[in-house]
Design a protein around this motif. Structure first.
Motif, PDB file in Angstrom:
ATOM      1  N   THR A 155       0.651   0.118  -1.514  1.00  8.27           N
ATOM      2  CA  THR A 155       1.098   0.217  -2.910  1.00  8.27           C
ATOM      3  C   THR A 155       0.432   1.431  -3.574  1.00  8.27           C
ATOM      4  O   THR A 155      -0.800   1.543  -3.549  1.00  8.27           O
ATOM      5  CB  THR A 155       0.716  -1.068  -3.665  1.00  8.27           C
ATOM      6  OG1 THR A 155       1.110  -2.191  -2.874  1.00  8.27           O
ATOM      7  CG2 THR A 155       1.391  -1.127  -5.030  1.00  8.27           C
ATOM      8  N   TYR A 156       1.257   2.291  -4.107  1.00  5.29           N
ATOM      9  CA  TYR A 156       0.700   3.525  -4.685  1.00  5.29           C
ATOM     10  C   TYR A 156       0.123   3.268  -6.071  1.00  5.29           C
ATOM     11  O   TYR A 156       0.748   2.606  -6.908  1.00  5.29           O
ATOM     12  CB  TYR A 156       1.779   4.610  -4.778  1.00  5.29           C
ATOM     13  CG  TYR A 156       1.197   5.933  -5.247  1.00  5.29           C
ATOM     14  CD1 TYR A 156       0.272   6.623  -4.444  1.00  5.29           C
ATOM     15  CD2 TYR A 156       1.555   6.484  -6.478  1.00  5.29           C
ATOM     16  CE1 TYR A 156      -0.278   7.822  -4.865  1.00  5.29           C
ATOM     17  CE2 TYR A 156       1.007   7.687  -6.898  1.00  5.29           C
ATOM     18  CZ  TYR A 156       0.078   8.341  -6.086  1.00  5.29           C
ATOM     19  OH  TYR A 156      -0.469   9.527  -6.511  1.00  5.29           O
ATOM     20  N   ASP A 157      -1.087   3.807  -6.296  1.00  2.00           N
ATOM     21  CA  ASP A 157      -1.759   3.679  -7.595  1.00  2.00           C
ATOM     22  C   ASP A 157      -1.894   5.081  -8.177  1.00  2.00           C
ATOM     23  O   ASP A 157      -2.765   5.867  -7.770  1.00  2.00           O
ATOM     24  CB  ASP A 157      -3.140   3.049  -7.371  1.00  2.00           C
ATOM     25  CG  ASP A 157      -3.925   2.953  -8.668  1.00  2.00           C
ATOM     26  OD1 ASP A 157      -3.449   3.470  -9.714  1.00  2.00           O
ATOM     27  OD2 ASP A 157      -5.026   2.363  -8.637  1.00  2.00           O
ATOM     28  N   GLY A 160       3.759   9.263  -8.496  1.00  3.19           N
ATOM     29  CA  GLY A 160       4.316   8.053  -7.900  1.00  3.19           C
ATOM     30  C   GLY A 160       5.802   8.151  -7.632  1.00  3.19           C
ATOM     31  O   GLY A 160       6.396   7.206  -7.097  1.00  3.19           O
ATOM     32  N   THR A 161       6.419   9.250  -7.950  1.00  4.11           N
ATOM     33  CA  THR A 161       7.845   9.413  -7.672  1.00  4.11           C
ATOM     34  C   THR A 161       8.073   9.424  -6.162  1.00  4.11           C
ATOM     35  O   THR A 161       7.383  10.129  -5.425  1.00  4.11           O
ATOM     36  CB  THR A 161       8.361  10.740  -8.248  1.00  4.11           C
ATOM     37  OG1 THR A 161       8.025  10.782  -9.622  1.00  4.11           O
ATOM     38  CG2 THR A 161       9.868  10.878  -8.050  1.00  4.11           C
ATOM     39  N   PHE A 162       9.040   8.634  -5.721  1.00  6.19           N
ATOM     40  CA  PHE A 162       9.353   8.586  -4.295  1.00  6.19           C
ATOM     41  C   PHE A 162      10.480   9.549  -3.980  1.00  6.19           C
ATOM     42  O   PHE A 162      11.516   9.548  -4.645  1.00  6.19           O
ATOM     43  CB  PHE A 162       9.769   7.160  -3.915  1.00  6.19           C
ATOM     44  CG  PHE A 162      10.146   7.033  -2.453  1.00  6.19           C
ATOM     45  CD1 PHE A 162       9.187   7.184  -1.454  1.00  6.19           C
ATOM     46  CD2 PHE A 162      11.462   6.765  -2.086  1.00  6.19           C
ATOM     47  CE1 PHE A 162       9.537   7.069  -0.115  1.00  6.19           C
ATOM     48  CE2 PHE A 162      11.816   6.642  -0.744  1.00  6.19           C
ATOM     49  CZ  PHE A 162      10.857   6.800   0.237  1.00  6.19           C
ATOM     50  N   LEU A 189       6.113   0.544   1.832  1.00  5.93           N
ATOM     51  CA  LEU A 189       5.653   1.331   0.682  1.00  5.93           C
ATOM     52  C   LEU A 189       6.204   0.756  -0.624  1.00  5.93           C
ATOM     53  O   LEU A 189       7.398   0.473  -0.735  1.00  5.93           O
ATOM     54  CB  LEU A 189       6.121   2.781   0.842  1.00  5.93           C
ATOM     55  CG  LEU A 189       5.923   3.675  -0.380  1.00  5.93           C
ATOM     56  CD1 LEU A 189       4.446   3.860  -0.710  1.00  5.93           C
ATOM     57  CD2 LEU A 189       6.590   5.030  -0.162  1.00  5.93           C
ATOM     58  N   TYR A 190       5.304   0.588  -1.606  1.00  6.15           N
ATOM     59  CA  TYR A 190       5.720   0.248  -2.968  1.00  6.15           C
ATOM     60  C   TYR A 190       5.186   1.311  -3.911  1.00  6.15           C
ATOM     61  O   TYR A 190       3.993   1.636  -3.874  1.00  6.15           O
ATOM     62  CB  TYR A 190       5.162  -1.126  -3.381  1.00  6.15           C
ATOM     63  CG  TYR A 190       5.828  -2.266  -2.663  1.00  6.15           C
ATOM     64  CD1 TYR A 190       6.962  -2.889  -3.198  1.00  6.15           C
ATOM     65  CD2 TYR A 190       5.336  -2.713  -1.443  1.00  6.15           C
ATOM     66  CE1 TYR A 190       7.579  -3.934  -2.524  1.00  6.15           C
ATOM     67  CE2 TYR A 190       5.957  -3.748  -0.760  1.00  6.15           C
ATOM     68  CZ  TYR A 190       7.077  -4.351  -1.305  1.00  6.15           C
ATOM     69  OH  TYR A 190       7.703  -5.378  -0.643  1.00  6.15           O
ATOM     70  N   THR A 191       6.052   1.852  -4.736  1.00  8.10           N
ATOM     71  CA  THR A 191       5.583   2.787  -5.765  1.00  8.10           C
ATOM     72  C   THR A 191       6.476   2.630  -6.987  1.00  8.10           C
ATOM     73  O   THR A 191       7.669   2.327  -6.858  1.00  8.10           O
ATOM     74  CB  THR A 191       5.573   4.248  -5.274  1.00  8.10           C
ATOM     75  OG1 THR A 191       5.096   5.078  -6.328  1.00  8.10           O
ATOM     76  CG2 THR A 191       6.941   4.720  -4.809  1.00  8.10           C
ATOM     77  N   GLN A 192       5.864   2.765  -8.124  1.00  7.67           N
ATOM     78  CA  GLN A 192       6.578   2.574  -9.392  1.00  7.67           C
ATOM     79  C   GLN A 192       7.344   1.250  -9.384  1.00  7.67           C
ATOM     80  O   GLN A 192       8.492   1.184  -9.833  1.00  7.67           O
ATOM     81  CB  GLN A 192       7.521   3.758  -9.657  1.00  7.67           C
ATOM     82  CG  GLN A 192       6.744   5.082  -9.754  1.00  7.67           C
ATOM     83  CD  GLN A 192       7.639   6.288 -10.026  1.00  7.67           C
ATOM     84  OE1 GLN A 192       8.808   6.294  -9.627  1.00  7.67           O
ATOM     85  NE2 GLN A 192       7.076   7.318 -10.677  1.00  7.67           N
ATOM     86  N   MET A 239       3.885  12.974   5.408  1.00 10.95           N
ATOM     87  CA  MET A 239       4.958  13.319   4.463  1.00 10.95           C
ATOM     88  C   MET A 239       5.952  14.352   4.955  1.00 10.95           C
ATOM     89  O   MET A 239       6.542  15.055   4.143  1.00 10.95           O
ATOM     90  CB  MET A 239       4.331  13.780   3.146  1.00 10.95           C
ATOM     91  CG  MET A 239       3.483  12.692   2.476  1.00 10.95           C
ATOM     92  SD  MET A 239       3.729  12.630   0.699  1.00 10.95           S
ATOM     93  CE  MET A 239       2.220  11.810   0.152  1.00 10.95           C
ATOM     94  N   LYS A 240       6.131  14.451   6.259  1.00 13.75           N
ATOM     95  CA  LYS A 240       7.155  15.412   6.689  1.00 13.75           C
ATOM     96  C   LYS A 240       8.533  14.992   6.173  1.00 13.75           C
ATOM     97  O   LYS A 240       9.334  15.818   5.771  1.00 13.75           O
ATOM     98  CB  LYS A 240       7.203  15.499   8.215  1.00 13.75           C
ATOM     99  CG  LYS A 240       8.260  16.476   8.718  1.00 13.75           C
ATOM    100  CD  LYS A 240       8.330  16.538  10.220  1.00 13.75           C
ATOM    101  CE  LYS A 240       9.505  17.419  10.660  1.00 13.75           C
ATOM    102  NZ  LYS A 240       9.665  17.381  12.111  1.00 13.75           N
ATOM    103  N   ASN A 241       8.796  13.707   6.208  1.00 14.55           N
ATOM    104  CA  ASN A 241      10.120  13.232   5.812  1.00 14.55           C
ATOM    105  C   ASN A 241      10.107  12.678   4.386  1.00 14.55           C
ATOM    106  O   ASN A 241      10.331  13.428   3.451  1.00 14.55           O
ATOM    107  CB  ASN A 241      10.629  12.226   6.840  1.00 14.55           C
ATOM    108  CG  ASN A 241      10.648  12.830   8.244  1.00 14.55           C
ATOM    109  OD1 ASN A 241      11.178  13.918   8.433  1.00 14.55           O
ATOM    110  ND2 ASN A 241      10.045  12.167   9.203  1.00 14.55           N
TER     111      ASN A 241
END
Lengths: 666, 666
Positions: free
Chosen positions: B167-169, B275-277, B205-208, B266-268
């Motif tokens: 989860t992104y903080d 936090g933008t995916f 992955l969870y973000t925003q 993060m290549k892909n």
């Protein structure tokens, strides 16, 4: 049984439409038999010191052995102390036959196993009365521990090829045992390496300059006080194996080692003081044990496979994976028809094998009592049946136990599942007590002989009487169980006929009959298998009919579904043979697929009940995946944490090797 | 090579009618490739400290691990030092691809294996340029040791079900890794337990507040100086297994463990500071590795099976047993046609699998280069082929490796034969990298789709184009190789059509399409297998034609006999399918049996030459039964004597347990 049971398993147990206890009683042979077995198991398995704190697989090879001797002694005493004086020998034998106490204590059997399974029975069967009086008593009291040595480094199933010699010396009235070559060394006997101090040795007897065939000798291997090998005796263990890790299999060589004349087991053949050889009045008399061992093997296959499928079915009820329908959540993997296909046939096979073993045991008893009256007529039929049944059931049980294992995915690869060890035990049976391909060809020889008798208009023994029928591919096919059994007999008949024609073809081309036989042997094995399939199918059906009549309707229905599943499964597996030798059509095959798919669906709600009915305690299953409460993931983690490697966060190899290596200093 | 070679093997080598060295060169891809491989093997395997004095199987679990780390370090350095600067990367890769150095050192692979096979390749494929620059260099220099963690205790093949979260903080610009349940623990990665200090972790992955699918994260597991697990990281080993004993498979759980943003690969896909995916421009880009691993698996099956059959064929030439003709002495067991039946198909399968792997690798390269140009048309076909080929070759190799083992009788059960360990490695492949039944159903899905396209008149991809044909059971059958291949395509077509009809039948009865699919899944797997058999048969034939044209006549003939044997063997195995879906007659089947029996006879004199041609050194075979010199019985005894139990004539357990027990004092 744990208070907290996995909720999916709880649901499964509610769904089951028959009384599981009734099934257990049926398998044990009655309510009382179940009670006796359970009482024995509970009493013995609660003995202190029988269950390892650290799982055996983490010990060194030597520690495993030492631990198994310790446990063997504890187990023997626990069994003795649990003996109920009110029980008959038959009651006790029944309880042991169905129970698998040994496998709860040793993941793969005990270094004393051959003492009970081969040493004592051979003394009983081949020692004369005087020998018996003295030695059986000592062996039964565990004053001595024995084993049975037949197989050599260079010879297994072909017994006539054994090289160990026992040459009689009338001057000293002794036999001189000798291993003339490296390949003459005895190789494999359980407990032989460091455990037993006595042994029955099968050796080529020579007396008065003549060869007198393979005879049994009772040989002391080690000093009773010091356990040191006696002079002239070379002993050791044969090394690590796929399974049977704690069984202490050994090798044994002789350097002109002398034993007294009275150490030849003389119930049958004899050597007199002057060296005169007296033949056994009936060379077939010693033959019975071999057949009996095969009855035991067929039953053991049923028991071991039942353990494997209990584990796999329970795990499949707990494990949820993937999606059948979008957003419907992950189903139990037991809901996948492919999983049902892998597992339900294994359940049915346990019943088929166990009933077939019972049938074979009855036939054995009949033939043995006939033999004692001098009537040997039924012996060839018994031999032919026992050979192919041992081979086919061990092959099937191996394949199905392994399928149970792989059906549990990666977790089936963990030793804590116990599935690899069960496979190790089952696959060994493919080789021991007669290599399967050799046995199949022995049955094939009987079939060819019977077929020739039939062509000459002679009557055939009951299990082969169908060979007098004509192959008639015009006869209307019938998808019923009886129709399929009949079809399988047609296949066997057709395959025997084809193989015979093939042999004749090669003889006509100039080959010796033996070479023509060899050239046709792949087809002969196939004919033998077809015969055996027909035999198992018909025996399973008739034994099931004969034993289930007094059961409640729901259980009878559940058991009949297994008979039907077993029959249809094999029809579909062998559809090519049916197409070649019967009038089955493409439409019939489609119908069989349909029946099969429907049967899987009918059995599905009863699946957990069917394996619960085998009534294995958690200790006997010995499996993280198969315990009654279904705490699969918790147990996997609990077992992992028992690994000694997990006792320290950093292993010493980091400081010794990894760190200098990663820092470029090594 | 020993001066003294078993005389039967010497005779066999004289009988072989082709040049064995030419066969080796053919398998390596040329004279120079053989030289390079042999030089590498000889140099590395002569390094001190790589081969154990006491066989690994006698050590405790912990000692085995420690020994494998020691050897892993020695092996890495030996490989480095053996690097020839004059060789291209391709030369080196070829040598490694055919060589099995790892298996000479570790009976079942190394705790560093995943570092090379998964960790570095994933960094190369999924890290961005900056990440790559730093981490690939450290990993290649072995400054860090990594592994790859995807499978969890509760989820394997079904990747979408993985539970580990990241989860992104945005406040701290960190990801929080967490294992919300016990079943979320990573489970299985090789080297994870005590060896690796870094790991690529696949997590949801969870973000925003949004779920963004499974993404790869580079996670430091242990302190580089102390090797202690970092806070919030739970690590350990998963426990003992059927095989892969020294691979140090581990588990891994997270307790709200934080890593920096730049540790997501993060290549892909990407997560920006706020936090933008950012979605991967092409979600199929990461797909290639999975297919590539399957190419490697098909090739590995060829290599492992080649080891097993080399051992079994050499042993069968040395072992003499039983009688074919009275007084003609005991024949080599290789002279039994049933033994030839078990073994020669395994030799042919090695060639079939190795050539199919080459074909699949070419297809993979083509599709990958198309993908880079944005063309994804051929991806489904590649996927369908790779799925069923992985499944069928691992199943076949398992069954055949095990048949090689049991064909060696009891001695094949000894670990010193190395056959149990080879089986352990091969059977694992049935489960890993996609469970076989799941993969077969994925191919089935492509087949059904293709069949529907065909019905709608659309064009199909090359490997499925035969599905546009009509089933015509009136078409004249032809027993040639091409005729049989055509027949297998008819079978596949027929089975797909039958399965589709079956699905429709169930839908018509009111089942949901997914349930109808599930009900038909046993038949769908069979359809998938039929397709795969046709694919392997045709690929084997065409690749063999394409690669043998410049060979000498005798070798070409020997290799063609294997192609023919392979084809006829499978026709006979699947004769029921051919009878259902083609016009093959009973007479044709009889003729096929005849051809098959004759082929076994033709291959017999070349059998030892054919396995010698695989050119495994004795160290790589690692087998008492399979060494080049055929000193089978001597080696069995020499290995047995290495057991630590044999170091003392009396084990301490006698004094501690056995003696008091036998004397009634315990």
């Amino acid at each position: 049984m744990s208070a907290k049971v996995n909720k999916d398993l709880l649901e499964e147990r509610k769904k089951c439409d028959f009384n599981v206890e009734e099934l257990t009683n049926y398998l044990d042979g009655g309510v009382r038999a179940t009670e006796i077995r359970r009482k024995l198991e509970t009493k013995v398995l609660s003995t202190k010191g029988l269950i390892d704190d650290v799982p055996e697989e983490y010990l060194s090879h030597k520690e495993k052995y030492e631990n198994s001797v310790r446990k063997g002694v504890v187990l023997y005493k626990a069994m003795k102390e649990s003996e109920d004086p009110n029980l008959t020998e038959q009651d006790k034998a029944n309880a042991i036959y169905r129970s698998m106490i040994n496998f709860a204590v040793f993941k793969d059997n005990s270094p004393f196993a051959l003492h009970f399974v081969m040493f004592i029975p051979t003394l009983l069967g081949q020692a004369d009365e005087e020998q018996k009086k003295y030695w059986v008593k000592r062996a039964s009291n565990m004053e001595i521990i024995g084993t049975y040595a037949q197989t050599e480094l260079g010879h297994g199933t072909f017994i006539r090829g054994l090289e160990t010699t026992a040459t009689y010396d009338p001057k000293t009235e002794e036999f001189v045992l000798h291993s003339p070559t490296l390949t003459a060394y005895k190789w494999w006997p359980g407990g032989l390496a460091h455990t037993s101090n006595y042994c029955v040795v099968m050796a080529q007897l020579y007396t008065q300059g003549k060869s007198c065939g393979i005879q049994p000798f009772l040989v002391q291997l080690r000093d009773e006080e010091t356990h040191m090998p006696l002079p002239g005796i070379k002993l050791g263990e044969i090394g690590a194996k796929l399974g049977f890790t704690t069984v202490n299999n050994g090798f044994l060589g002789f350097e002109h080692h002398r034993i007294k004349r009275d150490r030849m087991l003389m119930k049958n053949a004899q050597v007199l003081k002057d060296g005169t050889f007296k033949k056994s009045p009936n060379s077939k008399l010693t033959y019975g044990t071999m057949v009996y061992v095969r009855v035991v093997i067929v039953n053991a296959m049923a028991n071991q496979l039942a353990r494997a499928v209990t584990i796999a079915v329970r795990y499949s009820a707990v494990r949820r994976q993937s999606e059948l329908k979008p957003n419907a959540g992950e189903p139990q993997i037991l809901d996948y028809v492919t999983q049902q296909h892998k597992l339900f046939i294994a359940i049915a096979s346990c019943h088929a094998f166990s009933l077939t073993a019972k049938w074979l045991a009855r036939m054995y008893q009949k033939v043995t009592s006939d033999l004692e009256k001098g009537n040997m007529d039924a012996l060839p039929e018994l031999h032919a049946a026992a050979c192919c049944l041992k081979a086919v059931t061990t092959w099937d049980a191996s394949a199905m136990a392994e399928r149970c294992r792989t059906s549990c995915g990666g977790h089936g690869y963990m030793l804590s599942s116990n599935l690899p060890q069960i496979y190790g035990l089952v696959t060994a049976a493919v080789t021991y007590e007669g290599e399967n391909t050799v046995l199949m060809l022995q049955t094939a020889r009987s079939l060819v002989k019977a077929w020739e008798h039939a062509s000459a208009g002679k009557a055939l023994s009951p299990t082969m009487s169908y060979l007098t029928e004509k192959i008639d591919t015009k006869q209307k096919w019938d998808n019923s169980i009886d129709g399929i059994i009949k079809g399988f007999r047609q296949v066997a008949l057709g395959k025997v006929a084809t193989a015979v024609a093939n042999i004749k073809k090669y003889v006509k081309r100039g080959l010796a009959p033996e070479d023509a036989w060899n050239m046709s042997s792949v087809q002969l094995v196939a004919a033998s298998e077809a015969h055996c399939r027909a035999l198992i199918l018909s025996t399973y059906k008739s034994e099931a009919e004969g034993t289930t009549s007094s059961l409640s309707e729901p259980l009878k229905r559940a058991l009949n579904q297994l008979v039907e599943l077993y029959t249809v499964y094999w029809a579909l597996e062998k559809v090519g043979d049916l197409l070649l030798y019967t009038s089955i059509s493409e439409g019939d095959v489609r119908q069989l697929h349909n029946t099969y798919e429907e049967l899987l669906g009918k059995i599905r709600p009863n699946a957990v009940g069917l394996v619960d009915g085998f009534d294995f305690s958690d200790q006997i299953l010995n499996s993280t995946l198969g315990a009654y409460d279904g705490r699969v993931y918790e147990r996997l983690m609990e077992e992992a944490l028992k690994s000694p490697l997990n006792a320290e966060p950093v292993n010493q190899s980091f400081h010794k090797y990894l760190k200098p290596f990663m820092q470029g200093k090594l």
